[in-house]
Design an enzyme around this catalytic site. Structure first.
Site, PDB file in Angstrom:
ATOM      1  N   HIS A 113      11.700  -1.557 -12.898  1.00 25.60           N
ATOM      2  CA  HIS A 113      11.492  -3.002 -13.014  1.00 25.60           C
ATOM      3  C   HIS A 113      11.528  -3.590 -11.602  1.00 25.60           C
ATOM      4  CE1 HIS A 113      12.863  -7.085 -14.964  1.00 25.60           C
ATOM      5  NE2 HIS A 113      11.863  -7.235 -14.138  1.00 25.60           N
ATOM      6  N   HIS A 132       0.813  -1.222   0.000  1.00 24.52           N
ATOM      7  CA  HIS A 132       0.000   0.000   0.000  1.00 24.52           C
ATOM      8  C   HIS A 132       0.848   1.274   0.000  1.00 24.52           C
ATOM      9  CE1 HIS A 132       0.873   1.049   4.196  1.00 24.52           C
ATOM     10  NE2 HIS A 132       1.006  -0.265   4.337  1.00 24.52           N
TER      11      HIS A 132
HETATM   12  C1  LIG Z   1      24.059  -6.466  -8.207  1.00 23.48           C
HETATM   13  C2  LIG Z   1      24.400  -6.822  -9.642  1.00 23.48           C
HETATM   14  C3  LIG Z   1      23.774  -5.747 -10.558  1.00 23.48           C
HETATM   15  C4  LIG Z   1      25.899  -6.796  -9.797  1.00 23.48           C
HETATM   16  O1  LIG Z   1      26.205  -7.191 -11.094  1.00 23.48           O
HETATM   17  P1  LIG Z   1      27.707  -7.049 -11.638  1.00 23.48           P
HETATM   18  O2  LIG Z   1      28.083  -5.615 -11.659  1.00 23.48           O
HETATM   19  O3  LIG Z   1      27.799  -7.805 -12.916  1.00 23.48           O
HETATM   20  O4  LIG Z   1      28.570  -7.681 -10.483  1.00 23.48           O
HETATM   21  P2  LIG Z   1      29.416  -9.025 -10.461  1.00 23.48           P
HETATM   22  O5  LIG Z   1      28.537 -10.201 -10.791  1.00 23.48           O
HETATM   23  O6  LIG Z   1      30.638  -8.786 -11.286  1.00 23.48           O
HETATM   24  O7  LIG Z   1      29.794  -9.095  -8.919  1.00 23.48           O
HETATM   25  C5  LIG Z   1      30.587  -8.098  -8.282  1.00 23.48           C
HETATM   26  C6  LIG Z   1      30.721  -8.483  -6.810  1.00 23.48           C
HETATM   27  O8  LIG Z   1      29.459  -8.278  -6.176  1.00 23.48           O
HETATM   28  C7  LIG Z   1      28.961  -9.516  -5.620  1.00 23.48           C
HETATM   29  N1  LIG Z   1      27.531  -9.574  -5.874  1.00 23.48           N
HETATM   30  C8  LIG Z   1      26.909  -9.467  -7.047  1.00 23.48           C
HETATM   31  N2  LIG Z   1      25.574  -9.534  -6.886  1.00 23.48           N
HETATM   32  C9  LIG Z   1      25.369  -9.710  -5.565  1.00 23.48           C
HETATM   33  C10 LIG Z   1      24.185  -9.862  -4.800  1.00 23.48           C
HETATM   34  N3  LIG Z   1      22.977  -9.840  -5.370  1.00 23.48           N
HETATM   35  N4  LIG Z   1      24.318 -10.001  -3.467  1.00 23.48           N
HETATM   36  C11 LIG Z   1      25.547 -10.017  -2.890  1.00 23.48           C
HETATM   37  N5  LIG Z   1      26.709  -9.876  -3.580  1.00 23.48           N
HETATM   38  C12 LIG Z   1      26.616  -9.724  -4.904  1.00 23.48           C
HETATM   39  C13 LIG Z   1      29.706 -10.611  -6.371  1.00 23.48           C
HETATM   40  O9  LIG Z   1      29.795 -11.784  -5.609  1.00 23.48           O
HETATM   41  C14 LIG Z   1      31.064  -9.956  -6.589  1.00 23.48           C
HETATM   42  O10 LIG Z   1      31.781 -10.021  -5.384  1.00 23.48           O
HETATM   43  P3  LIG Z   1      33.397 -10.161  -5.402  1.00 23.48           P
HETATM   44  O11 LIG Z   1      33.905  -8.911  -6.058  1.00 23.48           O
HETATM   45  O12 LIG Z   1      33.728 -10.264  -3.955  1.00 23.48           O
HETATM   46  O13 LIG Z   1      33.692 -11.386  -6.193  1.00 23.48           O
HETATM   47  C15 LIG Z   1      23.805  -8.209 -10.061  1.00 23.48           C
HETATM   48  O14 LIG Z   1      24.537  -9.263  -9.451  1.00 23.48           O
HETATM   49  C16 LIG Z   1      22.337  -8.363  -9.703  1.00 23.48           C
HETATM   50  O15 LIG Z   1      21.978  -8.841  -8.621  1.00 23.48           O
HETATM   51  N6  LIG Z   1      21.457  -7.943 -10.653  1.00 23.48           N
HETATM   52  C17 LIG Z   1      20.028  -8.030 -10.527  1.00 23.48           C
HETATM   53  C18 LIG Z   1      19.490  -9.062 -11.553  1.00 23.48           C
HETATM   54  C19 LIG Z   1      17.999  -9.199 -11.512  1.00 23.48           C
HETATM   55  O16 LIG Z   1      17.384  -9.448 -10.491  1.00 23.48           O
HETATM   56  N7  LIG Z   1      17.389  -9.025 -12.677  1.00 23.48           N
HETATM   57  C20 LIG Z   1      15.976  -9.163 -12.880  1.00 23.48           C
HETATM   58  C21 LIG Z   1      15.711 -10.377 -13.724  1.00 23.48           C
HETATM   59  S1  LIG Z   1      14.029 -10.576 -14.132  1.00 23.48           S
END
Ligand SMILES: CC(C)(COP(=O)(O)OP(=O)(O)OC[C@H]1O[C@@H](n2cnc3c(N)ncnc32)[C@H](O)[C@@H]1OP(=O)(O)O)[C@@H](O)C(=O)NCCC(=O)NCCS
Length: 208
Positions: free
Chosen positions: A146, A137
């Site tokens: 998104h 709410h």
């Molecule tokens: C947060 C996010 C944007 C980071 O993406 P990225 O820039 O490509 O980051 P990386 O995958 O290179 O990870 C970088 C660091 O962050 C950490 N990390 C990434 N996502 C994380 C998360 N959700 N929670 C905790 N740690 C996370 C990785 O383990 C990595 O740690 P390290 O440097 O110690 O190895 C991505 O992981 C994410 O969660 N995106 C959302 C996706 C989503 O829900 N989309 C909708 C689909 S319908």
């Protein structure tokens, strides 16, 4: 009777939107446009060509459209372009979505299966409410947001334009998340997030 609409985006999100349209009893889309030759295509739907064709198709009488692209900025830009061409962007709701009567959804919003939107919540144009998310709410969501599957926003949460709230995220009631911020998969957001910031974890902290 609803009229067939023009879909933009023949990728994964496009396929999900197509299923939602079918489940909601819409007529089959008139076709789909996509600039990317590598797109998967939509089963049973004719690929009409590239995005530029939208203008000619409007001239031929197509009046409704939906941009089914996951990229927030691109979805918003194309949605605004289609509106400027004279298309209407109807709200699309899966029949299993529960949207409060006092909630407001704007042009081009899609509510996927099992979404819940609570009382007096406001959802800006071109926003994706993805599978099973909960927008409680009095939340206020901007344009081209998104909310990913299974994310939950407590009451009164504000989300700025173009922000991505990742899969399974929980947001404490009353928190503000700035425009174009990204909240990583599984985070628990317990404090405000500045615009453009990427946060993740429990509790959510800035990344990198
Ligand atoms: C947060 C996010 C944007 C980071 O993406 P990225 O820039 O490509 O980051 P990386 O995958 O290179 O990870 C970088 C660091 O962050 C950490 N990390 C990434 N996502 C994380 C998360 N959700 N929670 C905790 N740690 C996370 C990785 O383990 C990595 O740690 P390290 O440097 O110690 O190895 C991505 O992981 C994410 O969660 N995106 C959302 C996706 C989503 O829900 N989309 C909708 C689909 S319908």
């Amino acid at each position: 009777m609803k009229a067939p609409l023009l879909l933009v985006g023949a990728g994964g999100h496009g396929r999900a939107v197509l299923e939602t349209l079918r489940d909601a009893g819409w007529p089959e889309p008139a076709g789909v446009l996509d600039d990317n030759p590598a797109s998967m295509g939509l089963p049973g739907i004719r690929l009409l060509g590239k995005l530029a064709m939208a203008e000619a198709l409007r001239g031929q009488g197509l009046a409704l459209a939906h941009v089914a692209l996951g990229d927030n900025a691109r979805r918003r830009a194309l949605g605004e372009w289609l509106l400027s061409l004279g298309y209407a962007l109807p709200e699309i709701r899966h029949p299993s979505a529960i949207i409060a009567g006092t909630a407001q959804l704007s042009a081009g919003v899609v509510a996927m299966p099992r979404v819940v939107v609570g009382a007096a919540a406001r959802v800006g144009s071109h926003t994706i409410l993805n599978t099973g998310c909960i927008v409680e709410h009095d939340c206020a969501l901007g344009h081209a947001v998104h909310i990913a599957p299974a994310a939950t926003l407590g009451g009164g949460v504000r989300v700025g334009d173009g922000a991505l709230i990742g899969l399974g995220v929980s947001v404490k009631p009353g928190v503000s998340i700035g425009a174009e911020a990204i909240v990583g998969v599984g985070a628990a957001v317990v404090a405000d997030v500045a615009p453009g910031l990427r946060v993740a974890g429990v509790p959510a902290m800035p990344l990198g």
